[in-house]
Scaffold this active site. Sequence first.
Site, PDB file in Angstrom:
ATOM      1  N   TRP A 171       0.939  -1.263  -0.197  1.00  0.00           N
ATOM      2  CA  TRP A 171       0.039   0.163  -0.103  1.00  0.00           C
ATOM      3  C   TRP A 171       0.905   1.595   0.110  1.00  0.00           C
ATOM      4  O   TRP A 171       0.355   2.389   0.109  1.00  0.00           O
ATOM      5  CB  TRP A 171      -1.211   0.076   1.253  1.00  0.00           C
ATOM      6  N   LYS A 172       2.149   1.063   0.106  1.00  0.00           N
ATOM      7  CA  LYS A 172       3.043   2.371   0.112  1.00  0.00           C
ATOM      8  C   LYS A 172       2.410   3.425   1.201  1.00  0.00           C
ATOM      9  O   LYS A 172       2.208   3.224   2.083  1.00  0.00           O
ATOM     10  CB  LYS A 172       3.056   3.032  -1.521  1.00  0.00           C
TER      11      LYS A 172
ATOM     12  N   HIS B 155      12.711  -2.415  -1.962  1.00  0.00           N
ATOM     13  CA  HIS B 155      11.966  -1.958  -2.899  1.00  0.00           C
ATOM     14  C   HIS B 155      12.661  -0.729  -3.678  1.00  0.00           C
ATOM     15  O   HIS B 155      13.410  -0.164  -3.256  1.00  0.00           O
ATOM     16  CB  HIS B 155      10.527  -1.232  -2.387  1.00  0.00           C
TER      17      HIS B 155
ATOM     18  N   GLU C  52      10.754  -6.974  -9.728  1.00  0.00           N
ATOM     19  CA  GLU C  52       9.981  -5.822 -10.080  1.00  0.00           C
ATOM     20  C   GLU C  52      10.917  -4.785 -11.117  1.00  0.00           C
ATOM     21  O   GLU C  52      11.627  -4.181 -10.582  1.00  0.00           O
ATOM     22  CB  GLU C  52       9.880  -5.033  -8.730  1.00  0.00           C
TER      23      GLU C  52
ATOM     24  N   GLY D 225       4.324   1.355 -11.034  1.00  0.00           N
ATOM     25  CA  GLY D 225       3.334   2.255 -11.182  1.00  0.00           C
ATOM     26  C   GLY D 225       3.043   3.183 -12.204  1.00  0.00           C
ATOM     27  O   GLY D 225       2.700   4.200 -12.267  1.00  0.00           O
TER      28      GLY D 225
ATOM     29  N   GLY E 118       0.892  -2.887  -6.103  1.00  0.00           N
ATOM     30  CA  GLY E 118       0.880  -1.765  -5.330  1.00  0.00           C
ATOM     31  C   GLY E 118      -0.585  -1.165  -5.827  1.00  0.00           C
ATOM     32  O   GLY E 118      -1.507  -1.589  -5.151  1.00  0.00           O
ATOM     33  N   GLY E 119      -0.368  -0.171  -6.774  1.00  0.00           N
ATOM     34  CA  GLY E 119      -1.743   0.152  -7.058  1.00  0.00           C
ATOM     35  C   GLY E 119      -3.032  -0.226  -6.940  1.00  0.00           C
ATOM     36  O   GLY E 119      -3.974  -0.058  -6.565  1.00  0.00           O
TER      37      GLY E 119
HETATM   38  P1  PGA Z   1       2.374  -0.934  -8.817  1.00  0.00           P
HETATM   39  O1  PGA Z   1       3.472  -1.452  -7.709  1.00  0.00           O
HETATM   40  O2  PGA Z   1       1.600  -2.459  -8.832  1.00  0.00           O
HETATM   41  O3  PGA Z   1       1.682   0.088  -8.406  1.00  0.00           O
HETATM   42  O4  PGA Z   1       3.151  -1.021 -10.105  1.00  0.00           O
HETATM   43  C1  PGA Z   1       4.200  -2.596  -7.386  1.00  0.00           C
HETATM   44  C2  PGA Z   1       5.082  -2.305  -6.327  1.00  0.00           C
HETATM   45  O5  PGA Z   1       5.882  -1.101  -6.288  1.00  0.00           O
HETATM   46  O6  PGA Z   1       5.444  -3.183  -5.627  1.00  0.00           O
END
Ligand code: PGA
Length: 250
Positions: free
Chosen positions: A7-8, A91, A179, A185, A246-247
């Site tokens: 969820w950052k 990350h 990643e 993102g 993430g998103g």
């Molecule tokens: P994202 O992020 O799905 O928003 O691209 C993935 C992550 O940073 O772990």
Amino acid sequence: MLIAANWKAYVEDAAKARKLVASAKKLASGGMHQIVAAPAAPHLGLLAQGNKSKLAFASQDVSATTGGAHTGEVSAQTLHGIDVAYAIIGHSETRGRFGVAEPDFTPEILAIFGESNATVNLKTIAAIEGGLLPIVCVGETLAERKTGNTDAVVAEHVTLALKNVSAADVAAKVIFAYEPVWAIGTGEVCAADEADRVCGVVRSTVAGLYDAATAEAVRIQYGGSMKPDNAVELLSKPNIDGGLIGGASL
Ligand code: PGA
């Protein structure tokens, strides 16, 4: 499958975090896959402690140190003590990639933690020793991909992260998240075959460092713009054992 929601700093409201956790618990209760939620650190304190559900919790970072005079740091032991099970480490949003001299730091650059392969390694060891399962992020930038360095960068990330980590710990505890930085993102997903190929580079690097059985056992996630319309294809690939999302996890 190990499906982790990163969820950052997206969820700033504790009530919203509670709501998301409630729906993630419902998903997790199906029991097919391990679902992991990584809320902001203060929310972990509210949400993880006493957790008896099938949903597991991750921190978005962990200190390389144990307790002591380390202002601002949160140790693996502290997280383990409130029933956090996993720690995301290295990350790309915490790895230093700017190469900017200190006088030129902008607030944006200061927000980057200056992670290096060495700190990723120390944090991986600290997480394991503190009872957490490390989710170690590896992956190339767009510039590294364009210059044909993807496999070398990923192999280096994996190799340096695992310095002084035993084969048994790699097999049972370490999770890698491949990643590609350019896919995080951005909505730009890595094609499934290519994601699978690079996850295979992670696996063969582990095989080279240890043995085939350890490489077979280590779990490898893909992360970077994973969402409902590409997740099934990505997760069907032989070298992809889950997702770090993430998103779309919101
Ligand atoms: P994202 O992020 O799905 O928003 O691209 C993935 C992550 O940073 O772990």
